[in-house]
Design a protein around this motif. Structure first.
Motif, PDB file in Angstrom:
ATOM      1  N   GLN A 134       3.391  26.581 -36.665  1.00  0.00           N
ATOM      2  CA  GLN A 134       2.553  25.394 -36.548  1.00  0.00           C
ATOM      3  C   GLN A 134       1.463  25.383 -37.613  1.00  0.00           C
ATOM      4  N   VAL A 135       0.825  26.522 -37.799  1.00  0.00           N
ATOM      5  CA  VAL A 135      -0.280  26.606 -38.749  1.00  0.00           C
ATOM      6  C   VAL A 135       0.203  26.312 -40.172  1.00  0.00           C
ATOM      7  N   VAL A 136       1.402  26.775 -40.518  1.00  0.00           N
ATOM      8  CA  VAL A 136       1.924  26.591 -41.876  1.00  0.00           C
ATOM      9  C   VAL A 136       2.011  25.108 -42.230  1.00  0.00           C
ATOM     10  N   TRP A 137       2.669  24.298 -41.363  1.00  0.00           N
ATOM     11  CA  TRP A 137       2.809  22.883 -41.711  1.00  0.00           C
ATOM     12  C   TRP A 137       1.503  22.121 -41.479  1.00  0.00           C
ATOM     13  N   GLN A 138       0.689  22.562 -40.525  1.00  0.00           N
ATOM     14  CA  GLN A 138      -0.577  21.877 -40.274  1.00  0.00           C
ATOM     15  C   GLN A 138      -1.556  22.046 -41.431  1.00  0.00           C
ATOM     16  N   ILE A 139      -1.545  23.207 -42.081  1.00  0.00           N
ATOM     17  CA  ILE A 139      -2.415  23.411 -43.241  1.00  0.00           C
ATOM     18  C   ILE A 139      -2.008  22.486 -44.378  1.00  0.00           C
ATOM     19  N   VAL A 140      -0.695  22.359 -44.612  1.00  0.00           N
ATOM     20  CA  VAL A 140      -0.205  21.436 -45.651  1.00  0.00           C
ATOM     21  C   VAL A 140      -0.619  20.004 -45.318  1.00  0.00           C
ATOM     22  N   PHE A 141      -0.449  19.614 -44.058  1.00  0.00           N
ATOM     23  CA  PHE A 141      -0.814  18.268 -43.602  1.00  0.00           C
ATOM     24  C   PHE A 141      -2.318  18.052 -43.738  1.00  0.00           C
ATOM     25  N   VAL A 194      -7.402  26.216 -36.411  1.00  0.00           N
ATOM     26  CA  VAL A 194      -8.324  27.306 -36.058  1.00  0.00           C
ATOM     27  C   VAL A 194      -7.888  27.989 -34.762  1.00  0.00           C
ATOM     28  N   ALA A 195      -7.556  27.192 -33.734  1.00  0.00           N
ATOM     29  CA  ALA A 195      -7.184  27.766 -32.433  1.00  0.00           C
ATOM     30  C   ALA A 195      -5.905  28.589 -32.530  1.00  0.00           C
ATOM     31  N   GLU A 196      -4.898  28.060 -33.232  1.00  0.00           N
ATOM     32  CA  GLU A 196      -3.636  28.792 -33.361  1.00  0.00           C
ATOM     33  C   GLU A 196      -3.784  30.029 -34.240  1.00  0.00           C
ATOM     34  N   SER A 197      -4.676  29.966 -35.229  1.00  0.00           N
ATOM     35  CA  SER A 197      -4.948  31.157 -36.044  1.00  0.00           C
ATOM     36  C   SER A 197      -5.650  32.218 -35.206  1.00  0.00           C
ATOM     37  N   THR A 198      -6.596  31.783 -34.369  1.00  0.00           N
ATOM     38  CA  THR A 198      -7.286  32.724 -33.482  1.00  0.00           C
ATOM     39  C   THR A 198      -6.314  33.346 -32.490  1.00  0.00           C
ATOM     40  N   TYR A 199      -5.421  32.519 -31.943  1.00  0.00           N
ATOM     41  CA  TYR A 199      -4.418  33.035 -31.004  1.00  0.00           C
ATOM     42  C   TYR A 199      -3.506  34.052 -31.694  1.00  0.00           C
ATOM     43  N   THR A 200      -3.112  33.758 -32.926  1.00  0.00           N
ATOM     44  CA  THR A 200      -2.264  34.694 -33.688  1.00  0.00           C
ATOM     45  C   THR A 200      -2.973  36.029 -33.893  1.00  0.00           C
ATOM     46  N   MET A 201      -4.268  35.965 -34.200  1.00  0.00           N
ATOM     47  CA  MET A 201      -5.035  37.190 -34.391  1.00  0.00           C
ATOM     48  C   MET A 201      -5.117  38.006 -33.096  1.00  0.00           C
ATOM     49  N   CYS A 202      -5.363  37.309 -31.964  1.00  0.00           N
ATOM     50  CA  CYS A 202      -5.458  38.004 -30.677  1.00  0.00           C
ATOM     51  C   CYS A 202      -4.123  38.615 -30.272  1.00  0.00           C
ATOM     52  N   SER A 203      -3.036  37.885 -30.474  1.00  0.00           N
ATOM     53  CA  SER A 203      -1.721  38.404 -30.102  1.00  0.00           C
ATOM     54  C   SER A 203      -1.306  39.561 -31.010  1.00  0.00           C
ATOM     55  N   THR A 204      -1.700  39.501 -32.284  1.00  0.00           N
ATOM     56  CA  THR A 204      -1.411  40.610 -33.203  1.00  0.00           C
ATOM     57  C   THR A 204      -2.134  41.879 -32.758  1.00  0.00           C
ATOM     58  N   LYS A 205      -3.389  41.722 -32.335  1.00  0.00           N
ATOM     59  CA  LYS A 205      -4.148  42.881 -31.836  1.00  0.00           C
ATOM     60  C   LYS A 205      -3.497  43.459 -30.584  1.00  0.00           C
ATOM     61  N   TYR A 206      -3.003  42.576 -29.720  1.00  0.00           N
ATOM     62  CA  TYR A 206      -2.348  43.023 -28.486  1.00  0.00           C
ATOM     63  C   TYR A 206      -1.086  43.833 -28.809  1.00  0.00           C
ATOM     64  N   ILE A 207      -0.264  43.322 -29.713  1.00  0.00           N
ATOM     65  CA  ILE A 207       0.978  44.012 -30.082  1.00  0.00           C
ATOM     66  C   ILE A 207       0.667  45.330 -30.784  1.00  0.00           C
ATOM     67  N   THR A 208      -0.337  45.327 -31.670  1.00  0.00           N
ATOM     68  CA  THR A 208      -0.733  46.550 -32.378  1.00  0.00           C
ATOM     69  C   THR A 208      -1.234  47.606 -31.404  1.00  0.00           C
ATOM     70  N   ARG A 209      -2.014  47.167 -30.408  1.00  0.00           N
ATOM     71  CA  ARG A 209      -2.519  48.103 -29.398  1.00  0.00           C
ATOM     72  C   ARG A 209      -1.367  48.727 -28.622  1.00  0.00           C
ATOM     73  N   CYS A 210      -0.359  47.911 -28.273  1.00  0.00           N
ATOM     74  CA  CYS A 210       0.807  48.432 -27.544  1.00  0.00           C
ATOM     75  C   CYS A 210       1.567  49.465 -28.373  1.00  0.00           C
ATOM     76  N   ILE A 211       1.681  49.216 -29.682  1.00  0.00           N
ATOM     77  CA  ILE A 211       2.406  50.143 -30.564  1.00  0.00           C
ATOM     78  C   ILE A 211       1.626  51.441 -30.733  1.00  0.00           C
ATOM     79  N   ASN A 212       0.331  51.328 -30.998  1.00  0.00           N
ATOM     80  CA  ASN A 212      -0.500  52.512 -31.264  1.00  0.00           C
ATOM     81  C   ASN A 212      -0.689  53.388 -30.032  1.00  0.00           C
ATOM     82  N   SER A 213      -0.744  52.751 -28.853  1.00  0.00           N
ATOM     83  CA  SER A 213      -0.964  53.520 -27.628  1.00  0.00           C
ATOM     84  C   SER A 213       0.324  54.066 -27.035  1.00  0.00           C
TER      85      SER A 213
END
Length: 316
Positions: free
Chosen positions: A250-257, A207-226
């Motif tokens: 990390q999330v990929v193998w952790q979900i399988v585990f 959950v934490a790494e998925s949330t971090y991925t979402m936040c970092s994606t928003k940050y990168i998208t904001r940089c591109i759009n602005s």
């Protein structure tokens, strides 16, 4: 304080002095920084690739960095600690979020990711300092079971019901009730007393790494759009991308585990029992008991999915 002392003893293992623990902590921190900086070179060297295309490259670079770190460990004679490696990775991701990404995150999401990181640190402390369900070697058990040693007593659990599902860990040689596996990342066995905490931690990491991925994606998208992508600090931006790639891997193998452990819980089987079922007589069944017919697997502990889940969630 006793829990903290137990956790430190596990981290130290073969260490004979606090200095060796300190050097191990420094080696773990250095390995985290080296591996993350190596992954940060991927977006720098391949800026035209999509994030999806960067993923396999980042995975290979991370593995190469870990291998080089192990070779360097042999050269300097200092071993890194896997639990400390996990700890420093949590701190790094949290630090990148706080100092770089946070300004582009909503208040609700900000509270969520901070709470998730804090809970991960607390859970890591609890699983390091807690008891997985270790059973002391009592000579009275051996006499009652008529066995020469404790390993002989715990393998056929029908000899002594009190030792039912007590297994010996090949890693740390501890006898653990409800033993599932030895987790190198947490530096401890997973057994009856900490299995639920382990599942909560594993879910928390996803959950934490998925949330971090979402936040970092928003940050990168904001940089591109602005149009501020080029004006951003390249080190900070590459670090955001590298930690995001690391989180996705990390999330990929952790979900399988996680799915594997959910399966085991639903059918009341431990990882060690699934792999080594031929060692334990209660899992073996012959079509004709007195013949040399093929041995088949049978799970005597399976009470049905709902009962198995209820037994797992029941406080031990």
């Amino acid at each position: 304080m006793s829990r903290l002392a137990t956790g430190l003893q596990r981290l130290r293992r073969s260490s004979s002095s606090p200095w060796e623990v300190l050097w191990s902590a420094l080696a773990s921190c250095g390995l985290v920084l080296f591996s993350q900086l190596a992954v940060a070179m991927v977006p720098r060297l391949f800026p035209n690739l999509s994030l999806l295309a960067m993923l396999p490259i980042a995975g290979l670079v991370f593995l190469a960095a870990i291998v080089l770190g192990r070779l360097w460990r042999r050269f300097i004679g200092v071993a890194a600690s896997a639990p400390l490696f996990v700890l420093f990775n949590i701190l790094l991701l949290w630090g990148v979020y706080v100092f770089v990404i946070r300004r582009d995150t909503s208040s609700l999401l900000d509270m969520l990711i901070n709470a998730e990181c804090a809970l991960l640190l607390w859970g890591l402390y609890r699983i390091l300092s807690g008891d997985p369900g270790i059973v002391a070697c009592d000579s009275s058990y051996l006499e009652e079971a008529g066995c020469k040693d404790f390993v002989e007593a715990i393998c056929p659990s029908e000899k002594l019901p009190v030792l039912s599902r007590v297994r010996q860990c090949n890693w740390c040689k501890a006898n653990v009730r409800g033993y599932d596996h030895h987790c190198p990342a947490f530096g401890t066995c997973i057994g009856q007393k900490n299995h639920r905490l382990f599942m909560a931690l594993l879910t928390g990491f996803v959950v934490a790494e998925s949330t971090y991925t979402m936040c970092s994606t928003k940050y990168i998208t904001r940089c591109i759009n602005s149009g501020t992508l080029r004006s951003e600090n390249p080190v900070s931006l590459n670090l955001v991308i590298s930690t995001m790639l690391f989180s996705i891997l990390q999330v990929v193998w952790q979900i399988v585990f996680l799915m594997w452990h959910i399966y085991c819980i639903c059918f009341n089987i431990k990882t060690d029992e699934w792999i080594n079922w031929k060692k334990y007589p209660e899992f073996q069944m012959r079509e004709q008991p007195l013949s040399d017919s093929e041995v088949k697997f049978v799970n005597p502990y399976d009470k049905g999915m709902l009962c198995n889940i209820r037994d797992f969630l029941k406080p031990k």
